[in-house]
Design an enzyme around this catalytic site. Sequence first.
Site, PDB file in Angstrom:
ATOM      1  N   GLU A  71       0.818  -1.214   0.000  1.00 16.03           N
ATOM      2  CA  GLU A  71       0.000   0.000   0.000  1.00 16.03           C
ATOM      3  C   GLU A  71       0.849   1.260   0.000  1.00 16.03           C
ATOM      4  O   GLU A  71       0.570   2.218  -0.729  1.00 16.03           O
ATOM      5  CB  GLU A  71      -0.930   0.018   1.217  1.00 16.03           C
ATOM      6  CG  GLU A  71      -1.767   1.290   1.284  1.00 16.03           C
ATOM      7  CD  GLU A  71      -2.737   1.325   2.441  1.00 16.03           C
ATOM      8  OE1 GLU A  71      -3.615   2.210   2.430  1.00 16.03           O
ATOM      9  OE2 GLU A  71      -2.616   0.493   3.351  1.00 16.03           O
ATOM     10  N   ASP A  90      -0.673  -5.122   3.023  1.00 13.04           N
ATOM     11  CA  ASP A  90      -1.133  -3.916   3.718  1.00 13.04           C
ATOM     12  C   ASP A  90      -0.488  -3.937   5.099  1.00 13.04           C
ATOM     13  O   ASP A  90      -0.810  -4.795   5.927  1.00 13.04           O
ATOM     14  CB  ASP A  90      -2.653  -3.890   3.842  1.00 13.04           C
ATOM     15  CG  ASP A  90      -3.175  -2.540   4.310  1.00 13.04           C
ATOM     16  OD1 ASP A  90      -2.391  -1.778   4.906  1.00 13.04           O
ATOM     17  OD2 ASP A  90      -4.362  -2.243   4.080  1.00 13.04           O
ATOM     18  N   ILE A  92      -0.647  -1.961   7.772  1.00 18.88           N
ATOM     19  CA  ILE A  92      -1.659  -1.807   8.823  1.00 18.88           C
ATOM     20  C   ILE A  92      -2.998  -1.577   8.131  1.00 18.88           C
ATOM     21  O   ILE A  92      -3.242  -0.495   7.586  1.00 18.88           O
ATOM     22  CB  ILE A  92      -1.364  -0.639   9.781  1.00 18.88           C
ATOM     23  CG1 ILE A  92       0.009  -0.794  10.435  1.00 18.88           C
ATOM     24  CG2 ILE A  92      -2.456  -0.562  10.855  1.00 18.88           C
ATOM     25  CD1 ILE A  92       0.378   0.350  11.381  1.00 18.88           C
ATOM     26  N   ASP A  93      -3.831  -2.578   8.119  1.00 18.69           N
ATOM     27  CA  ASP A  93      -5.187  -2.412   7.593  1.00 18.69           C
ATOM     28  C   ASP A  93      -6.078  -2.031   8.767  1.00 18.69           C
ATOM     29  O   ASP A  93      -6.239  -2.805   9.708  1.00 18.69           O
ATOM     30  CB  ASP A  93      -5.668  -3.703   6.937  1.00 18.69           C
ATOM     31  CG  ASP A  93      -6.977  -3.500   6.189  1.00 18.69           C
ATOM     32  OD1 ASP A  93      -7.152  -2.403   5.622  1.00 18.69           O
ATOM     33  OD2 ASP A  93      -7.813  -4.418   6.175  1.00 18.69           O
ATOM     34  N   ASP A 242      -5.852  -4.822   0.470  1.00 15.52           N
ATOM     35  CA  ASP A 242      -6.862  -4.925   1.525  1.00 15.52           C
ATOM     36  C   ASP A 242      -7.530  -6.290   1.538  1.00 15.52           C
ATOM     37  O   ASP A 242      -7.984  -6.748   2.590  1.00 15.52           O
ATOM     38  CB  ASP A 242      -7.945  -3.856   1.340  1.00 15.52           C
ATOM     39  CG  ASP A 242      -7.423  -2.443   1.442  1.00 15.52           C
ATOM     40  OD1 ASP A 242      -6.803  -2.121   2.471  1.00 15.52           O
ATOM     41  OD2 ASP A 242      -7.625  -1.655   0.496  1.00 15.52           O
TER      42      ASP A 242
END
Length: 309
Positions: A71, A90, A92-93, A242
């Site tokens: 990301e 990702d 930190i989603d 995601d």
Amino acid sequence: MADINLQEVHDTLVSIAFEAGRMIMAANTSEITTGEKMNSADIVTETDQAVERLVSTRVQTKYPSYLFVGEETYVAGTTRITSAPTFIVDPIDGTTNFVHGFPHACISLGFAVDRSPSVGVVYNPFLDVLYTGIRGRGSYMQRNASLEQGQGQGPKQKLPLTGSPPLGNLSTTLVAVEWGSQRDGENFEVKARTFRKLTASQENGGSMVHSLRSLGSAALNICATAAGQVDLYWEGGCYAWDVAAGWCILSEAGGKMVSGSPPDREGEGWDPALDSRVYLAVRGASSGQDEIVREFWGVIGEGRMDYKH
């Protein structure tokens, strides 16, 4: 895929997830630098960037011939998901949750081959819950996952946790949704209209679902669907990083990922691209999956969400 050791990739990603989780938990959100991407609802922190550097370094050192899409290093209009073996990450989603201290954020580590999710590792360090899946080998959830054996580490529970009871109509379902960071335009209006129709009473033309849930993380919403804790998850606006890891976990739990927009022609929408940006996840069920997808598409009606890459 025969020459790719998916178990080894899985084990590597689990190890990286725990290392990244320790980094996330060590961060002091009152002191870290926070910035905005698109708007005030689209947040990035220095911890997101540091975790992605960690993951990128680890996987590219061990697997230098595989591609990496993350990301925080994504370039709009340039970065593409190809058929090559690719880590899709990702760091930190659920960054908004992370910044606010709301304990539903995770690291989402996916591995795709031929644009198909083949390994998924999703780890929530706040709750110490790990979700994993390997193509063709099932998916699992583990509580107290980072503890050593004999010290409270939970057993690996095969997903779905609830078995695969049949799906009824929408009035029997718990549905996960997200508002997303785009808060104007037709995409936002489609979401708002659909949320209302899902929740309104049947006397007022609605579906009267049990309720809507928002964990604030696409990966965790998909994992909740894989676990059977929610029946459906509908989203527009998220990216491949995601959903890639969660998608593998969902599929291995008997779930299904279809397009989040009604297809224009019969037979379309059942096999969305990994980077299609509009998704509808359905839990595993002994029957009723296709029927509830069609019912959900009917609620959306003529609305279409369209997100650029």
